[in-house]
Structures are given as C-alpha cells and as structure tokens.
Design a protein around this motif. Structure first.
Motif, PDB file in Angstrom:
ATOM      1  N   PRO A 220      22.422 -23.667  18.508  1.00 45.54           N
ATOM      2  CA  PRO A 220      22.724 -23.964  17.095  1.00 45.54           C
ATOM      3  C   PRO A 220      23.620 -25.201  17.045  1.00 45.54           C
ATOM      4  O   PRO A 220      24.591 -25.296  17.797  1.00 45.54           O
ATOM      5  N   VAL A 221      23.243 -26.155  16.225  1.00 45.80           N
ATOM      6  CA  VAL A 221      24.005 -27.412  16.177  1.00 45.80           C
ATOM      7  C   VAL A 221      24.771 -27.473  14.856  1.00 45.80           C
ATOM      8  O   VAL A 221      24.190 -27.499  13.774  1.00 45.80           O
ATOM      9  N   HIS A 222      26.091 -27.469  14.996  1.00 49.16           N
ATOM     10  CA  HIS A 222      26.988 -27.393  13.856  1.00 49.16           C
ATOM     11  C   HIS A 222      27.762 -28.707  13.803  1.00 49.16           C
ATOM     12  O   HIS A 222      28.635 -28.953  14.629  1.00 49.16           O
ATOM     13  N   HIS A 223      27.397 -29.558  12.836  1.00 48.02           N
ATOM     14  CA  HIS A 223      28.005 -30.903  12.811  1.00 48.02           C
ATOM     15  C   HIS A 223      29.269 -30.960  11.945  1.00 48.02           C
ATOM     16  O   HIS A 223      29.362 -30.275  10.920  1.00 48.02           O
ATOM     17  N   CYS A 224      30.198 -31.813  12.381  1.00 50.31           N
ATOM     18  CA  CYS A 224      31.418 -32.066  11.595  1.00 50.31           C
ATOM     19  C   CYS A 224      31.528 -33.573  11.333  1.00 50.31           C
ATOM     20  O   CYS A 224      31.027 -34.383  12.113  1.00 50.31           O
ATOM     21  N   ASP A 266      24.455 -43.916  20.810  1.00 55.10           N
ATOM     22  CA  ASP A 266      23.724 -43.141  21.827  1.00 55.10           C
ATOM     23  C   ASP A 266      23.909 -41.639  21.744  1.00 55.10           C
ATOM     24  O   ASP A 266      23.022 -40.874  22.077  1.00 55.10           O
ATOM     25  N   ASP A 267      25.094 -41.179  21.384  1.00 54.16           N
ATOM     26  CA  ASP A 267      25.279 -39.729  21.264  1.00 54.16           C
ATOM     27  C   ASP A 267      26.419 -39.432  20.312  1.00 54.16           C
ATOM     28  O   ASP A 267      27.214 -40.324  19.977  1.00 54.16           O
ATOM     29  N   THR A 268      26.484 -38.189  19.858  1.00 55.78           N
ATOM     30  CA  THR A 268      27.437 -37.804  18.820  1.00 55.78           C
ATOM     31  C   THR A 268      28.882 -37.942  19.313  1.00 55.78           C
ATOM     32  O   THR A 268      29.726 -38.529  18.627  1.00 55.78           O
TER      33      THR A 268
END
Ligand SMILES: O=C(O)C(=O)C[C@]1(C(=O)O)C=C[C@@H](O)C=C1
Length: 436
Positions: A220-224, A266-268
C-alpha cells in the motif's frame, strides 16, 4: 532491515568500477552476454515447462490442430476450433483422472500424445523458503532497489525480506546489474500500480536481463506532501516526485489548491532528499512519512494519493529460479512473441482459459527496433524482429501439470517464449489504512 546511507547509492559508474566480490562461474557468462548485447538473448526456446525448472524433461505433447493460417477463416471455423481445443482439454483431464495421473500417454482426438508427468506424485522438492533465508556468503540477504532510503521500493524490500540489507541504486538497470554481478542477492522492482498502471521500463528490462522472478509483494502506497520546517503550503510553487507518485496524487494536489509546477525526479525519497539538501523553501516533495523522518522534513498533508487503496506491486528477482510448488497459490510470469499469423493471441489465451487458469495481467510492449536472438536445437542463433512482446501473468505454478500443458501449447503458437518466473503469490490482505 538495514539500509546504506544515501551517499552509498550504487550508480552505473560505480558498478563498472566495482570488481565482483566473489569469483563465480557466472562472471564469464555475463561478459560474453554483454558483448552480444545488441541482441536480447532468448536461448531458452526449448520446452518452457522444462526450462522453468520442471524436474522431468518429457517431450512436449503436440496437442493442437491449429496450423498457421488454416483456422479462423470464418466464425464457424473459429468456434469449432474452440470446441476441439476444449474437448481436448476435457479428454486430457478425464484420461488423467482415469489413470490416476500415473500413465503419461493420453489419447487426444484419436492420437496418442505424451502428457507431462504430473509431479504431484513425486516427493515434494525443497524450496528456498524451506531453507534458511541466509545467502551463501553467510551475511544478511542483500536486496538492491532503485531509489534512496525512504523510497517505497526500500519498504517493499523490507516487506519481502525483513532482515535484509537494502542497497540503493540510482537506476533500475543498476539494480539488475547489482544482482548479476553478485553485489546483491535480490533486486526488488515496481512493475505496476493500481492507479498509474504498468511501469514499462521494468518490463523491458526483465526481457533484456536474464534474472528470474522469485516472488512478489504488494505494498500500500501512502503519500505525504513534505516541505522544510516552517514552510507553509502557500509558499510552494513547485512539487517534485517520481512521475508515478505525481500521477497518483494529481487530483488531490489540485484540491489542495496547489496549481503549481510539477517536476519528475528519479524517486520519491530522492525528491525529499533534494528539497532538504538544497534548502528549497518554495518546493515540496511527494514521498513517504519515512522519507520525512530521514530528511528532517515536515508533513504538510498526509494520505494525498487520489485513491486510498493505492497499491504498488513489486517483483523480486534472483540469479536462479525457485523450485515451483503446488501446495500454495503460485503465479507464473511469461513473455512471448509471434510471427505474423491469425488469431495467435486468441489461441494463446485459450490455452489458459480451457484449463481454467486465470490470467491476472497482460501487457504488450512494442519491440520493433530490437532484435531477439533465437537459438535453435542445433544451438544456432538467429536474430529476429518482433513487433510486440506480450507479457502474461497467470495463476498457476509451473509444478501444476495444467500450466505445463498450457505452455507446451503456447509454445506451438509462438516463435519466442520465456518463463520469467514461477513464484508464490502475495496473499496478504490489504486495507486502505496507513501502512508505510
Ligand atoms: O520512488 C519510489 O519511492 C519508488 O519506489 C518508485 C515507485 C514507482 O516506480 O512506482 C514505487 C511506488 C510508488 O508507486 C511510486 C514510485
């Protein structure tokens, strides 16, 4: 899970300089292969069931009446072909039931064919999961991922291998090479997201490299939304993140009133690190709560993904395949290509449908500009161009005789077929709740 400091991210350049830590027989093979890297290597065009680690090398049954171009001229022809294929599967199943699966000769439409031996009757092989997860060199398992600490790929590595040493790499390609050069034991790569769809780059890399899929995890990907301490939403005129993360938060950013420039990096976690390292007071990053901790950023908004059940599926790659089993749900991933012909895709999909094997994914990738090197029985290689590569995931183990027979049939319709891996399905129930 341990991870190396951000400064130790592996890059292509550092890989070129790093000597292989262990002398190994694969090294020469790697060098030879890379010398021929104009071609995607595809030497396992023999019986896919066997090359995917089925222990009994039995000749592939010829179980189809399709001849190229001979079927499908009319709807009636097409339907009767389906009926023939379906009846063959039923008669195969009945024969297997009658003989208790011990006799490997099946009568199909009056012809005797060899069935692959159902390996249910054989002693169950050990699998990697039966053994200690410790790698051969006696240390923690080393898992390469793309990104810097705090990336979702690092969390996926931790979910797959809780005691692992996570090794950050600056590109997906480097994560593949890290495993090929024995710098890492596994690579963990995102392949699809429930909102953003497939991560095409990794499909292409799976074909170009010779690693095997040995597992999957769904995260599960939970973004802030992260910014420097003291920075308020009103000060922000740019949001940076991984393109998938930007896409996954598009609507919410607008709802938050952030009609500002979006920039892909490239990445978060790399985005978070960039904001912190450059002391950017006008820029926010989309990343995980762990990235906020690691780079001393504040969380301006939490759970900003457009869909609360935002899931990314990752696959784990290794140099060797695992031995498939039949006593737990398994998935198998394949890639194939075909020359011109009628209804090839339909025939391939039928091979699974008539055996009640569910497909969970199908993806096509254009492949016109890159020849595939096919090796025939006499070990003679030829370069061949295919317009498209088709990637299919199906819910069966290569230890399942249905999957072996389906692939034997698929091989007859296609010019190139490779089993990317047969691996346990991630069955963890997930909920939209916070999990990063
Ligand atoms: O940038 C990251 O943190 C990643 O791990 C990459 C990645 C991706 O490639 O999709 C992984 C999961 C999220 O969907 C967003 C980004």
């Amino acid at each position: 899970m341990q991870s190396l400091a951000p400064s130790s991210t592996i890059s292509i350049k550092s890989i070129m300089r790093t000597p292989s830590p262990l002398p190994n027989p694969h090294r020469l093979a790697f060098t030879v292969q890379s010398a021929a890297s104009r071609f995607d290597s595809a030497s396992n065009t023999t019986n896919p069931a066997v090359s995917a680690a089925a222990p009994v090398p039995v000749p592939v049954p010829s179980t189809n009446n399709f001849t190229s171009g001979g079927v499908g001229k009319s709807r009636t022809d097409w339907q009767s072909s389906c009926a023939i294929l379906a009846s063959k599967v039923v008669s195969q199943q009945q024969n297997t039931e009658k003989t208790g699966g011990a006799d490997n000769i099946t009568v199909v439409n009056g012809h005797k064919t060899l069935d692959l031996v159902p390996i249910d009757n054989l002693p169950k092989p050990l699998t990697i999961t039966d053994l200690s997860p410790a790698p051969m060199h006696g240390a923690q398992i080393r898992v390469a991922y793309q990104g810097v600490p705090g990336a979702y790929s690092e969390a996926a590595a931790g979910k797959a291998y809780p005691q692992c040493e996570a090794i950050p790499c600056d590109q997906f390609e480097v994560a593949f090479q890290a495993v090929e050069l024995w710098i890492a034991d596994r690579a963990v790569l995102p392949v699809e997201n429930s909102l953003g769809g497939s991560i095409h780059r990794n499909y292409d890399l799976l074909l170009r490299h010779r690693l095997h899929i040995v597992g999957e995890v769904q995260l599960p990907v939970h973004h802030c939304l992260l910014a420097l301490p003291g920075v308020r939403k009103e000060y922000i005129n740019r949001v940076i993140s991984h393109p998938q993360a930007l896409a996954q938060c598009e609507l919410t950013l607008t709802k938050l009133g952030l009609h500002v420039t979006r920039e892909a990096v490239d990445d978060t976690a790399g985005a978070a690190e960039f904001v912190a390292a450059n002391n950017l007071r006008d820029t926010a990053a989309i990343a995980s709560a762990r990235a906020a901790d690691l780079y001393n950023l504040n969380i301006l908004a939490d759970g900003i993904q457009d869909d609360s059940s935002n899931i990314t599926r990752f696959v784990m790659l290794a140099r060797e395949p695992i031995i498939p089993r039949n006593d737990r749900p398994f998935k198998t991933s394949i890639v194939f290509a075909h020359d011109k012909g009628t209804s090839v895709l339909f025939k391939v999909l039928s091979a699974f449908a008539f055996r009640n094997i569910s497909l969970t994914k199908i993806e096509s990738r254009p492949h016109r500009n890159r020849p595939i090197r096919l090796v025939d029985d006499a070990n003679v290689g030829t370069a061949k161009h295919f317009e498209y590569m088709f990637y299919v995931d199906f819910e069966a183990s290569m230890a399942d005789v249905r999957a072996q027979n389906a692939l034997a049939e698929v091989q007859e319709f296609t010019s190139f077929l490779r089993v990317l891996g047969s691996y346990p399905m991630d069955m963890t129930p997930w909920s939209p709740s916070r999990e990063d």
